[in-house]
Write an enzyme that holds these catalytic residues in place. Sequence first.
Site, PDB file in Angstrom:
ATOM      1  N   TYR A   1      12.342  30.358   8.306  1.00 34.16           N
ATOM      2  CA  TYR A   1      11.096  30.886   8.875  1.00 34.16           C
ATOM      3  C   TYR A   1      11.130  30.866  10.393  1.00 34.16           C
ATOM      4  CZ  TYR A   1       8.840  30.259   4.286  1.00 34.16           C
ATOM      5  OH  TYR A   1       8.487  30.319   2.967  1.00 34.16           O
TER       6      TYR A   1
ATOM      7  N   ARG B   1       1.817 -10.781   7.075  1.00 38.94           N
ATOM      8  CA  ARG B   1       1.630  -9.586   6.241  1.00 38.94           C
ATOM      9  C   ARG B   1       2.685  -8.534   6.562  1.00 38.94           C
ATOM     10  NH1 ARG B   1      -3.604 -10.098   8.518  1.00 38.94           N
ATOM     11  NH2 ARG B   1      -3.217  -8.146   9.611  1.00 38.94           N
TER      12      ARG B   1
ATOM     13  N   ARG C   1     -11.563  -1.083  14.163  1.00 39.18           N
ATOM     14  CA  ARG C   1     -11.474  -0.429  12.862  1.00 39.18           C
ATOM     15  C   ARG C   1     -12.491  -1.152  11.989  1.00 39.18           C
ATOM     16  NH1 ARG C   1      -5.475   0.419  10.226  1.00 39.18           N
ATOM     17  NH2 ARG C   1      -5.752  -1.761   9.639  1.00 39.18           N
TER      18      ARG C   1
ATOM     19  N   LYS D   1       0.841  -1.210   0.000  1.00 42.58           N
ATOM     20  CA  LYS D   1       0.000   0.000   0.000  1.00 42.58           C
ATOM     21  C   LYS D   1       0.875   1.258   0.000  1.00 42.58           C
ATOM     22  CE  LYS D   1      -0.386  -0.406   5.028  1.00 42.58           C
ATOM     23  NZ  LYS D   1      -1.215  -0.961   6.115  1.00 42.58           N
TER      24      LYS D   1
ATOM     25  N   CYS E   1      11.554  24.074   5.096  1.00 45.99           N
ATOM     26  CA  CYS E   1      10.567  24.776   4.261  1.00 45.99           C
ATOM     27  C   CYS E   1       9.877  23.756   3.342  1.00 45.99           C
ATOM     28  CB  CYS E   1      11.246  25.845   3.407  1.00 45.99           C
ATOM     29  SG  CYS E   1      12.320  26.948   4.354  1.00 45.99           S
ATOM     30  N   MET E   2       8.936  24.218   2.544  1.00 46.25           N
ATOM     31  CA  MET E   2       8.225  23.294   1.654  1.00 46.25           C
ATOM     32  C   MET E   2       9.171  22.708   0.607  1.00 46.25           C
ATOM     33  SD  MET E   2       4.799  23.785  -0.661  1.00 46.25           S
ATOM     34  CE  MET E   2       3.648  24.138   0.641  1.00 46.25           C
ATOM     35  N   ASP E   3      10.113  23.513   0.115  1.00 51.22           N
ATOM     36  CA  ASP E   3      10.961  23.049  -0.991  1.00 51.22           C
ATOM     37  C   ASP E   3      12.459  23.224  -0.750  1.00 51.22           C
ATOM     38  OD1 ASP E   3       8.367  23.193  -2.602  1.00 51.22           O
ATOM     39  OD2 ASP E   3       8.765  25.305  -2.137  1.00 51.22           O
TER      40      ASP E   3
ATOM     41  N   HIS F   1      -6.251  -7.886  12.607  1.00 47.29           N
ATOM     42  CA  HIS F   1      -5.076  -7.004  12.634  1.00 47.29           C
ATOM     43  C   HIS F   1      -4.792  -6.583  14.069  1.00 47.29           C
ATOM     44  CE1 HIS F   1      -2.066  -4.474  10.872  1.00 47.29           C
ATOM     45  NE2 HIS F   1      -2.627  -3.344  11.259  1.00 47.29           N
TER      46      HIS F   1
HETATM   47  C1  LIG Z   1      -0.420  -1.822   6.828  1.00 47.84           C
HETATM   48  C2  LIG Z   1      -0.892  -3.156   7.238  1.00 47.84           C
HETATM   49  C3  LIG Z   1       0.022  -4.203   7.451  1.00 47.84           C
HETATM   50  C4  LIG Z   1       1.524  -4.027   7.421  1.00 47.84           C
HETATM   51  O1  LIG Z   1       1.939  -3.334   8.591  1.00 47.84           O
HETATM   52  P1  LIG Z   1       3.511  -3.198   8.928  1.00 47.84           P
HETATM   53  O2  LIG Z   1       3.543  -2.701  10.333  1.00 47.84           O
HETATM   54  O3  LIG Z   1       4.066  -2.210   7.969  1.00 47.84           O
HETATM   55  O4  LIG Z   1       4.081  -4.546   8.757  1.00 47.84           O
HETATM   56  C5  LIG Z   1      -0.505  -5.466   7.704  1.00 47.84           C
HETATM   57  N1  LIG Z   1      -1.836  -5.673   7.774  1.00 47.84           N
HETATM   58  C6  LIG Z   1      -2.740  -4.666   7.604  1.00 47.84           C
HETATM   59  C7  LIG Z   1      -4.195  -4.976   7.709  1.00 47.84           C
HETATM   60  C8  LIG Z   1      -2.295  -3.387   7.345  1.00 47.84           C
HETATM   61  O5  LIG Z   1      -3.199  -2.406   7.180  1.00 47.84           O
END
Ligand SMILES: *Cc1c(COP(=O)(O)O)cnc(C)c1O
Length: 403
Positions: A279, A235, A150, A52, A326-328, A179
């Site tokens: 700034y 995961r 969640r 992701k 700064c931004m850039d 999770h």
């Molecule tokens: C982002 C995410 C992960 C991975 O998390 P890490 O801490 O980067 O390993 C695994 N499962 C779900 C559902 C996530 O949203």
Amino acid sequence: MYAYAVPDLHEPTVDTEELRPTRLEVDLDAIADNYRVIASRVAPARVIPVLKANAYGHGLVEVARTLEPLGPAWLAVAYLEEALRLRKAGVRAPILVLGGLVGAQIPRFLEHDISITASSVDKLRAVEEAAAATGRRARVHLKIDTGMERIGVHWYSAGPLLEASLQCRHVEVEGIFTHLARADEDDLAPSRQQLERFAEVLQFYEQRSLPPPVRHVASSGVIERWPECRLDAVRPGVLLYGCGARADTRPIWPVRPALRWVTRVVFFKVVRPGSPVSYGGTWAPRRMTRIITLPVGYGDGYMRAMSNRAQVLVRGERRPVVGRICMDQVMVDIDWGTAYNGDEVVLLGSDGSREIRAEELAAWADTIPHEVLAAINTRVPRVHRGGVRSVPDDAAHHGPSRR
Ligand SMILES: *Cc1c(COP(=O)(O)O)cnc(C)c1O
């Protein structure tokens, strides 16, 4: 009326090195090696690499193409549009969207053979109906909430969802997952409690003498140090990219970071004592010093919260970022050191024997390494090295066998 198009996320920027000296070098071989390290150590559990947020800044499509030949159980992304981008790029590996489902998205999931996270009976029914209507088979992972609050059905009321999933004739239940809310904490007790709640839900299958679908729980915080949580698949996100799950931890396994974020000096000046830099005048030198300016800022993801805390590598030496980011642009105090316009400066990654890690940036910004990586804006051109150089053809494609 607004014209709505699925955004073509993360369209790679043309590498215009002379035009924009800031760039992100991505070592795809490091990611492939990290994947192999994780896969071999969790076996027989399988791996669901998490891609992701532009593969945590590393480049969604490039990382997917690198991992696809290694046989991941699924490539996981958060949003449908990330999955569509992969399909459009020719990625044929199984893809799982971890995020919540909006009803209107279902036909796109079915059309592109993308696995859906079903987090309620209603959503599962909608998937079943859409699949029945189009004559396609839907692929689904059931999401159980064991304490994150969640998405997902609560562990104490998951029965109807599992029951409903057995009734669906057009849905293949490929997986079931939860999770962990506190995977990165030293104390595993809260995670243990979540795993126990998940195990209670899984009794549903034992009681009916049914094999459960692929069960997956573990994210990077627990994968290395807690074998019991690996179940059928893990995961990994941040661990796959060679980083610890917290600013103050480092991976235990021999994984390595894949990024080198570099820029070049665009300005050099001598600043008098007491003259505030940037700034807000938050910093001023006590004595005459040399200040260089770099063409990078929070608009690129170099977080403003690191102002007056971050360090960069100039000619292999650590030098402090001074004044507000700064931004850039950012300013760096090189004391009486030498630097010329055009010299390379390392913001993240190694320079000779010195290295700046994402965990350090996270500490400076008071956040976690995930945010440091995901924040690196697509304005920064990516330069990929290693990995597979072209889209694998049929002969080279070793897709995993599906359940
Ligand atoms: C982002 C995410 C992960 C991975 O998390 P890490 O801490 O980067 O390993 C695994 N499962 C779900 C559902 C996530 O949203």
